[in-house]
Design an enzyme around this catalytic site. Sequence first.
Site, mmCIF file in Angstrom:
data_model
loop_
_atom_site.group_PDB
_atom_site.id
_atom_site.type_symbol
_atom_site.label_atom_id
_atom_site.label_comp_id
_atom_site.label_asym_id
_atom_site.label_seq_id
_atom_site.Cartn_x
_atom_site.Cartn_y
_atom_site.Cartn_z
ATOM 1 N N ASP A 10 26.535 42.382 59.006
ATOM 2 C CA ASP A 10 25.899 43.629 59.418
ATOM 3 C C ASP A 10 24.737 43.887 58.475
ATOM 4 O O ASP A 10 24.902 43.805 57.248
ATOM 5 C CB ASP A 10 26.879 44.804 59.383
ATOM 6 C CG ASP A 10 26.345 45.955 60.222
ATOM 7 O OD1 ASP A 10 26.351 45.841 61.452
ATOM 8 O OD2 ASP A 10 25.888 46.958 59.643
ATOM 9 N N PHE A 39 12.078 37.698 62.321
ATOM 10 C CA PHE A 39 12.458 38.567 63.436
ATOM 11 C C PHE A 39 12.507 40.017 62.944
ATOM 12 O O PHE A 39 12.270 40.294 61.767
ATOM 13 C CB PHE A 39 13.828 38.143 64.008
ATOM 14 C CG PHE A 39 14.968 38.300 63.033
ATOM 15 C CD1 PHE A 39 15.212 37.358 62.046
ATOM 16 C CD2 PHE A 39 15.813 39.414 63.085
ATOM 17 C CE1 PHE A 39 16.253 37.500 61.142
ATOM 18 C CE2 PHE A 39 16.865 39.569 62.196
ATOM 19 C CZ PHE A 39 17.086 38.607 61.217
ATOM 20 N N ASP A 49 10.746 42.030 59.806
ATOM 21 C CA ASP A 49 10.096 41.123 58.846
ATOM 22 C C ASP A 49 8.593 41.369 58.652
ATOM 23 O O ASP A 49 8.097 41.292 57.525
ATOM 24 C CB ASP A 49 10.322 39.656 59.251
ATOM 25 C CG ASP A 49 11.714 39.167 58.876
ATOM 26 O OD1 ASP A 49 12.373 39.832 58.058
ATOM 27 O OD2 ASP A 49 12.135 38.132 59.410
ATOM 28 N N ARG A 71 20.462 38.212 53.037
ATOM 29 C CA ARG A 71 21.530 37.395 53.618
ATOM 30 C C ARG A 71 21.886 36.242 52.693
ATOM 31 O O ARG A 71 23.061 35.915 52.507
ATOM 32 C CB ARG A 71 21.058 36.862 54.986
ATOM 33 C CG ARG A 71 22.153 36.414 55.912
ATOM 34 C CD ARG A 71 21.697 36.337 57.364
ATOM 35 N NE ARG A 71 21.557 37.649 57.953
ATOM 36 C CZ ARG A 71 20.373 38.236 58.222
ATOM 37 N NH1 ARG A 71 19.244 37.609 57.967
ATOM 38 N NH2 ARG A 71 20.338 39.441 58.744
HETATM 39 P P1 IMP Z 1 23.072 44.475 63.374
HETATM 40 O O1 IMP Z 1 23.046 43.350 64.366
HETATM 41 O O2 IMP Z 1 23.774 45.701 63.863
HETATM 42 O O3 IMP Z 1 23.534 44.036 62.022
HETATM 43 O O4 IMP Z 1 21.541 44.942 63.246
HETATM 44 C C1 IMP Z 1 20.701 44.435 62.254
HETATM 45 C C2 IMP Z 1 19.342 45.106 62.411
HETATM 46 O O5 IMP Z 1 18.576 44.977 61.209
HETATM 47 C C3 IMP Z 1 18.516 44.491 63.485
HETATM 48 O O6 IMP Z 1 17.725 45.464 64.039
HETATM 49 C C4 IMP Z 1 17.663 43.466 62.744
HETATM 50 O O7 IMP Z 1 16.447 43.230 63.368
HETATM 51 C C5 IMP Z 1 17.460 44.126 61.400
HETATM 52 N N1 IMP Z 1 17.491 43.085 60.370
HETATM 53 C C6 IMP Z 1 18.578 42.615 59.700
HETATM 54 N N2 IMP Z 1 18.238 41.592 58.897
HETATM 55 C C7 IMP Z 1 16.911 41.412 59.082
HETATM 56 C C8 IMP Z 1 15.982 40.467 58.541
HETATM 57 O O8 IMP Z 1 16.308 39.571 57.750
HETATM 58 N N3 IMP Z 1 14.715 40.603 58.963
HETATM 59 C C9 IMP Z 1 14.310 41.545 59.852
HETATM 60 N N4 IMP Z 1 15.124 42.426 60.407
HETATM 61 C C10 IMP Z 1 16.432 42.363 60.012
#
Ligand code: IMP
Length: 209
Positions: free
Chosen positions: A80, A163, A166, A192
Site C-alpha cells: 500500500d 507511473f 512520478d 518501495r
Molecule cells: P494503492 O494501490 O491503494 O496502494 O495506491 C497507491 C497510489 O499511490 C496510486 O495512486 C499510485 O499511483 C501512487 N503511488 C504509489 N507509489 C508510487 C510511485 O512509486 N510512483 C508514483 N505514484 C505512486
Amino acid sequence: MTKLVSDKVFNQRKIVIASHNRGKIREIKNLLKPLKIDILSADNFNLQEPIEDGLSFEENALIKSSYVSKITGIPSLSDDSGICFSDLNNKPGVFSARWAGEDKNFSLAMAKINNEIQKVKKPNYECFFVCALSLCWPDGSNITVSGKIHGKFSWPPKGNYGFGYDPIFRPLDYDKTFAEMLPELKHNISHRAIAFKKLVNLCFPSLKN
Ligand code: IMP
C-alpha cells in the site's frame, strides 16, 4: 485484531500477492523470483478487494494481506503506497489512488495538487512517498514494514518513465523527477525499494546479497 510480530522467516512454497494491480504484481514477482516458489495473485482466486479503511499505509497493507491469507490459507504479501505533501497537511496520503478518480487520471490528480499548493501562502514544497509492505500468514501473524523517500514538489510534470505521481516528485539530492529517471535508478532508491530491503532482512534471508 491481527497481532504484530517482530520477525518470521518465510519458508513456505507458495505466496499470494494481495493485489489486482498488474504493475505491482509484476514488480513484486520480479523481486521474489530468486526464491523459486509458486507466486500467485488475488486474480487466481477470484477474490474481491477488501475495504481499505485504515488510517495509515501500514494498516491498509495489513487489511489486504490478512484478508487474502485468511481466505486462501496461503501466506500473502501486499503493498500500500502513496504520496504526502507537507503544504497540504500530508494529503493525499492514503487517498492517493482516489485523487485520480475512477478513471485513474493522474494528470488530473497532479493538477489538483498544484492548484491546492498554489493556494498556500508560503509553501515549502516538501513531500514524501511511502510504501508499506505486509506479509501475513493464515494464522494472522504478520510482518509489516514501510519505506519512505523525501523530496520536493516539482511543477510542471516532467518525464515519461514510471507511473502515478512520478512526474511531480523530485527526490532530495537529485535534479530529476522520478519520471525522468531510468527505472533502474528509481527502483534502487524508492520507498518501495527501502521497504522491500527491510522485509528481505526480516523474512527472506536467502535474498540478501
Ligand atoms: P494503492 O494501490 O491503494 O496502494 O495506491 C497507491 C497510489 O499511490 C496510486 O495512486 C499510485 O499511483 C501512487 N503511488 C504509489 N507509489 C508510487 C510511485 O512509486 N510512483 C508514483 N505514484 C505512486
